[in-house]
Design an enzyme around this catalytic site. Structure first.
Site, short mmCIF file in Angstrom:
data_model
loop_
_atom_site.label_atom_id
_atom_site.label_comp_id
_atom_site.label_asym_id
_atom_site.label_seq_id
_atom_site.Cartn_x
_atom_site.Cartn_y
_atom_site.Cartn_z
N ARG A 137 5.41 -33.43 118.32
CA ARG A 137 6.33 -33.49 117.19
C ARG A 137 6.52 -32.11 116.59
O ARG A 137 5.56 -31.48 116.16
CB ARG A 137 5.80 -34.47 116.12
CG ARG A 137 6.77 -34.68 114.97
CD ARG A 137 6.38 -35.83 114.10
NE ARG A 137 5.18 -35.58 113.31
CZ ARG A 137 4.78 -36.35 112.31
NH1 ARG A 137 5.46 -37.44 112.01
NH2 ARG A 137 3.69 -36.06 111.63
N THR A 154 11.15 -30.09 112.21
CA THR A 154 12.22 -31.09 112.32
C THR A 154 11.69 -32.51 112.48
O THR A 154 12.44 -33.47 112.30
CB THR A 154 13.13 -30.77 113.51
OG1 THR A 154 12.37 -30.94 114.73
CG2 THR A 154 13.65 -29.35 113.44
N ASP A 156 -3.81 -38.49 111.06
CA ASP A 156 -3.28 -38.16 112.38
C ASP A 156 -4.24 -38.72 113.44
O ASP A 156 -5.38 -38.26 113.57
CB ASP A 156 -3.16 -36.64 112.54
CG ASP A 156 -2.49 -36.24 113.83
OD1 ASP A 156 -3.06 -36.53 114.91
OD2 ASP A 156 -1.40 -35.64 113.79
N ASP A 187 -5.65 -36.13 116.02
CA ASP A 187 -6.64 -35.22 115.46
C ASP A 187 -7.97 -35.95 115.22
O ASP A 187 -9.04 -35.40 115.48
CB ASP A 187 -6.14 -34.63 114.14
CG ASP A 187 -5.12 -33.52 114.35
OD1 ASP A 187 -5.02 -33.02 115.49
OD2 ASP A 187 -4.43 -33.17 113.38
#
Length: 213
Positions: free
Chosen positions: A108, A112, A204, A207
């Site tokens: 990602r 954006t 996340d 992560d």
């Protein structure tokens, strides 16, 4: 005429919900997060494959011959979106060890939030197989839409998206882009924050699974 939006199925089995609560906890270790994600992957695999077609075959038991059911057609394809989707893979493969595996590498863009492809490898005969697209989080759905685009371009027709958590925004985006692809999730959370993370979510997933930031 566009097809009707596919079904969203929330897997509310007590074991799935309990393990999801464990994953959400901030103090959960990397090892613990990875292990529980693997376990939930196996449990979700039971649900998403519940309606696979069966055929009758003749077998020999130690006592006599009989007609018995087995899964019909070609083997499943598991398609994890790298990197977090790999967290589901071992659990699902332990349940369906003969499944083929496609790898969809997307990241990602932090500015954006769009999905950027960096790797794609899949079996050549996807048209004949049920494909389970795996990613723990359905947030903006940019990665999910991009992955399904790639798989459809390779010929996949029977696709199912499997995640831990979904945001309403992600569900709407995925259904608008691919109304034929049903979604299985353990929970639908409140919303996305300004950074595109699911709230309350679990952070996340990649992560937390790999101990990175």
């Amino acid at each position: 005429m566009q097809a009707a939006a596919a079904t969203v199925r929330v897997v509310d089995h007590p074991l799935v919900q309990h393990k999801l609560t464990l994953l959400r906890q901030r103090e959960r270790s990397t090892k613990g997060f990875r292990q529980i994600l693997n376990e939930i992957g196996m449990l979700l695999a039971y649900e998403v494959t519940r309606d696979l077609p069966l055929e009758s075959v003749t077998i020999e038991t130690p006592i006599q011959s009989m007609e018995a059911p087995q899964i019909a057609g070609k083997k499943l394809v598991l398609a994890p979106i790298l990197r977090a989707g790999v967290g589901f893979l071992d659990g699902m493969l332990s349940l369906v060890p003969s499944a083929r595996v496609a790898h969809v590498g997307l990241y990602r863009d932090p500015e954006t939030l769009e999905a950027v492809e960096y790797y794609f490898k899949a079996p050549s005969d996807l048209v004949d197989r049920t494909v389970l697209v795996l990613d723990p989080m359905l947030a903006t759905a940019n990665s999910a839409v991009a992955a399904i685009n790639l798989l459809k371009q390779r010929g996949a027709q029977d696709l199912r998206f499997v995640c831990l958590l979904a945001a309403p925004e992600g569900i709407a985006r995925l259904q608008a882009a691919h109304p034929d692809v049903p979604v299985w999730t353990a929970a639908i959370d409140s919303h996305l924050n300004d950074h595109g993370y699911i709230v309350p979510g679990l952070g996340d997933a990649g992560d937390r699974m790999y101990g990175t930031r």
